[in-house]
Design a protein around this motif. Sequence first.
Motif, PDB file in Angstrom:
ATOM      1  N   THR A 184       0.840  -1.194   0.000  1.00 46.58           N
ATOM      2  CA  THR A 184       0.000   0.000   0.000  1.00 46.58           C
ATOM      3  C   THR A 184       0.877   1.247   0.000  1.00 46.58           C
ATOM      4  N   ASN A 185       0.226   2.353  -0.322  1.00 44.52           N
ATOM      5  CA  ASN A 185       0.905   3.647  -0.362  1.00 44.52           C
ATOM      6  C   ASN A 185       0.752   4.403   0.954  1.00 44.52           C
ATOM      7  N   ILE A 186       0.255   3.706   1.986  1.00 41.14           N
ATOM      8  CA  ILE A 186       0.129   4.323   3.306  1.00 41.14           C
ATOM      9  C   ILE A 186       1.520   4.494   3.915  1.00 41.14           C
ATOM     10  N   GLY A 187       1.752   5.640   4.562  1.00 37.84           N
ATOM     11  CA  GLY A 187       3.060   5.867   5.180  1.00 37.84           C
ATOM     12  C   GLY A 187       4.151   5.938   4.133  1.00 37.84           C
ATOM     13  N   VAL A 188       5.234   5.200   4.372  1.00 37.67           N
ATOM     14  CA  VAL A 188       6.367   5.167   3.434  1.00 37.67           C
ATOM     15  C   VAL A 188       6.336   3.836   2.696  1.00 37.67           C
ATOM     16  N   ALA A 189       5.919   3.860   1.442  1.00 40.00           N
ATOM     17  CA  ALA A 189       5.840   2.634   0.647  1.00 40.00           C
ATOM     18  C   ALA A 189       7.239   2.171   0.265  1.00 40.00           C
ATOM     19  N   GLU A 190       7.434   0.851   0.310  1.00 39.13           N
ATOM     20  CA  GLU A 190       8.690   0.271  -0.159  1.00 39.13           C
ATOM     21  C   GLU A 190       8.523  -1.225  -0.328  1.00 39.13           C
ATOM     22  N   ASN A 191       9.555  -1.888  -0.829  1.00 39.56           N
ATOM     23  CA  ASN A 191       9.570  -3.334  -0.980  1.00 39.56           C
ATOM     24  C   ASN A 191       9.637  -3.987   0.403  1.00 39.56           C
ATOM     25  N   HIS A 192       8.861  -5.061   0.607  1.00 39.02           N
ATOM     26  CA  HIS A 192       8.830  -5.750   1.899  1.00 39.02           C
ATOM     27  C   HIS A 192       9.155  -7.231   1.710  1.00 39.02           C
ATOM     28  N   PRO A 193      10.285  -7.717   2.211  1.00 41.97           N
ATOM     29  CA  PRO A 193      10.572  -9.152   2.130  1.00 41.97           C
ATOM     30  C   PRO A 193       9.820  -9.920   3.216  1.00 41.97           C
ATOM     31  N   MET A 194       8.793 -10.671   2.828  1.00 38.33           N
ATOM     32  CA  MET A 194       7.962 -11.401   3.787  1.00 38.33           C
ATOM     33  C   MET A 194       8.493 -12.830   3.930  1.00 38.33           C
ATOM     34  N   HIS A 195       8.621 -13.258   5.195  1.00 43.76           N
ATOM     35  CA  HIS A 195       9.145 -14.596   5.513  1.00 43.76           C
ATOM     36  C   HIS A 195       8.098 -15.372   6.296  1.00 43.76           C
ATOM     37  N   LEU A 196       7.898 -16.642   5.921  1.00 45.50           N
ATOM     38  CA  LEU A 196       6.970 -17.528   6.611  1.00 45.50           C
ATOM     39  C   LEU A 196       7.741 -18.673   7.242  1.00 45.50           C
ATOM     40  N   HIS A 197       7.605 -18.839   8.550  1.00 48.77           N
ATOM     41  CA  HIS A 197       8.227 -19.959   9.247  1.00 48.77           C
ATOM     42  C   HIS A 197       7.422 -21.235   8.982  1.00 48.77           C
ATOM     43  N   GLY A 198       8.091 -22.382   9.036  1.00 51.04           N
ATOM     44  CA  GLY A 198       7.408 -23.665   8.937  1.00 51.04           C
ATOM     45  C   GLY A 198       7.065 -24.106   7.532  1.00 51.04           C
ATOM     46  N   TYR A 199       7.258 -23.235   6.555  1.00 51.10           N
ATOM     47  CA  TYR A 199       6.868 -23.527   5.182  1.00 51.10           C
ATOM     48  C   TYR A 199       7.836 -22.882   4.202  1.00 51.10           C
ATOM     49  N   SER A 200       8.001 -23.519   3.047  1.00 47.52           N
ATOM     50  CA  SER A 200       8.361 -22.798   1.840  1.00 47.52           C
ATOM     51  C   SER A 200       7.092 -22.700   1.003  1.00 47.52           C
ATOM     52  N   PHE A 201       7.074 -21.792   0.048  1.00 47.49           N
ATOM     53  CA  PHE A 201       5.857 -21.554  -0.730  1.00 47.49           C
ATOM     54  C   PHE A 201       6.240 -21.276  -2.173  1.00 47.49           C
ATOM     55  N   TYR A 202       5.274 -21.438  -3.043  1.00 43.72           N
ATOM     56  CA  TYR A 202       5.471 -21.146  -4.466  1.00 43.72           C
ATOM     57  C   TYR A 202       5.008 -19.718  -4.752  1.00 43.72           C
ATOM     58  N   VAL A 203       5.877 -18.953  -5.404  1.00 42.73           N
ATOM     59  CA  VAL A 203       5.531 -17.586  -5.782  1.00 42.73           C
ATOM     60  C   VAL A 203       4.921 -17.648  -7.181  1.00 42.73           C
TER      61      VAL A 203
END
Length: 561
Positions: free
Chosen positions: A452-471
């Motif tokens: 979102t463009n709320i606040g300061v927008a930027e790239n966010h690296p999201m990490h999930l524990h317990g899983y790998s996932f398909y992008v």
Amino acid sequence: MGTFLGFTVTTILLFCMAQGKVLFYDFVLKETPIEMLCETNRSVITVNGLFPGPEIRAHKGDTIYVNVTNLGPYGITIHWHGVRQIRYPWSDGPEYITQCPIPTNSSFLQKIKLTEEEGTLWWHAHSDWSRATIHGPIIILPVHNTNYPYEFDKQHTIVLSEWYARDTKDIIDEALESGGDPDLSVAYTINGQPGDSYPCSNDSVYNITVVQGKTYLLRIIHAGLNEEMFFCIAKHNLTVVGMDGAYLKPLNTKYLMITPGQTMDVLVTANQTIDHYYMVFSPFVDSIAPSNENITRGIFQYSGSKSSETPTLPVLPGFKNKSGAGNFTTRLRSLNSEEHLSTVPTNITRNITITVSVNEQPCPANKTCAGTDDSMLSASLNNISFSTPSISILQAYYNNLLGVYNKTFPNEPPFVFDYTGNVSALGEAANVSTEVLMINYNEEVEIRFQGTNIGVAENHPMHLHGYSFYVVGMGDGNFSDSYISDYNTVDPPYINTVGIPKNGWTAIRFKADNPGVWFMHCHLERHASWGMETVLIVGDGKLKHQKVYPPPRDMPPCTVS
């Protein structure tokens, strides 16, 4: 304690004999003097006196036991980043999510269950910002008597870190109290060496000596806290063959873009003139937020070259080159070979949309705050800024303790708006609470992260524990259902940390086949500290082998700070 530990180890050995080898490591957390950037009397917390910390090396399918002894000044936890820990979240490590901190002068025997992982992962502290100096590699080799899907002559591990001018716990504690931005790092390091672009560092340059004609596997780990990075080696092409403990189709490229939390396996052939060549990490900065725009560089040195020669510098994308970052990331593909099949979920039973925002909270009464316009900086997922409890969510869940968390994290944002457009009419405050997302065992899940463009927008690296996932998808702007037909469900990358583009979206899929309590958070440490995180609780299945294992007897107590 000694008798119990002996009984435990004997039981472990009998249980695991058919599960691959059983390996043992000792980690001792302690304050260690480190000379860096003209500082000669600075001490930081390390493992076994090393920065970066010791390497764990195993084969796919092995079981590893690490006895973690904390001799540091405060409680700390250790996370095994990218290890799925099937049915065993007790050793996953995030503070107050799966355990309470290991108190000073005590130990915790942590179990690392390797299953499908193969390649490069890493371990790190998961308490406050202590992972700045508490981290190291996990190298997972192929099963005995099997081969890599590529060839190389020699391998090297490269750990990128950030160095701070003072204690990182003090930095984040003060920032959270004031509501302002935390201190920036003052240097980047390659395997603990800042490189010759920093003061007092001409002799602190990481060097790889190579032989012309040979091919090298570089295992690259981004252990830094807050900055995404480009990487390249002057005049050499790179071939990316793995990421986050899984293989990729070989991707030929002149540079990488790697976020905090990610690992990449990269081949490089020494096929240039015998000489010295700089290998450089340079920040990717796509926002107006404060950032450390320094670089760090090591040397890729050919055997037989003269040490007096000035190394050749590479050409990297500029600091703010968003297209350069995106053009690299969207080209990644899983290997999807007969030996390493992709199994992308296609019968989605649970759709979740999560907005990702940087927020501002009102300053409490009778206080002056250091955020914008006397506010407190904050961050959220679906407009919920996560409030960390004072006991472990896993222990509360397993023991049916009430009042620790709410099972009400929503499947979609609280309201629909033009997420990446003009949001000036919207308030920037988020709800502060401890909400978790409940998922049934074996559901096929799709999560669409919407920047979102709320606040300061930027790239966010999201990490999930317990899983790998398909992008399966990624793009700019607001997500639309019309994009689903363009998803890659054949060979998308299978990873555990993914960047959500600035003012864009990313779609991931996974099968919820690992019961337990699993943390999900931005791997930019300042954003996680502000609340850009939540917890997924995947329920038990009906069968015995689909349920969480019981806890170990030596879990750190939640009554000791």
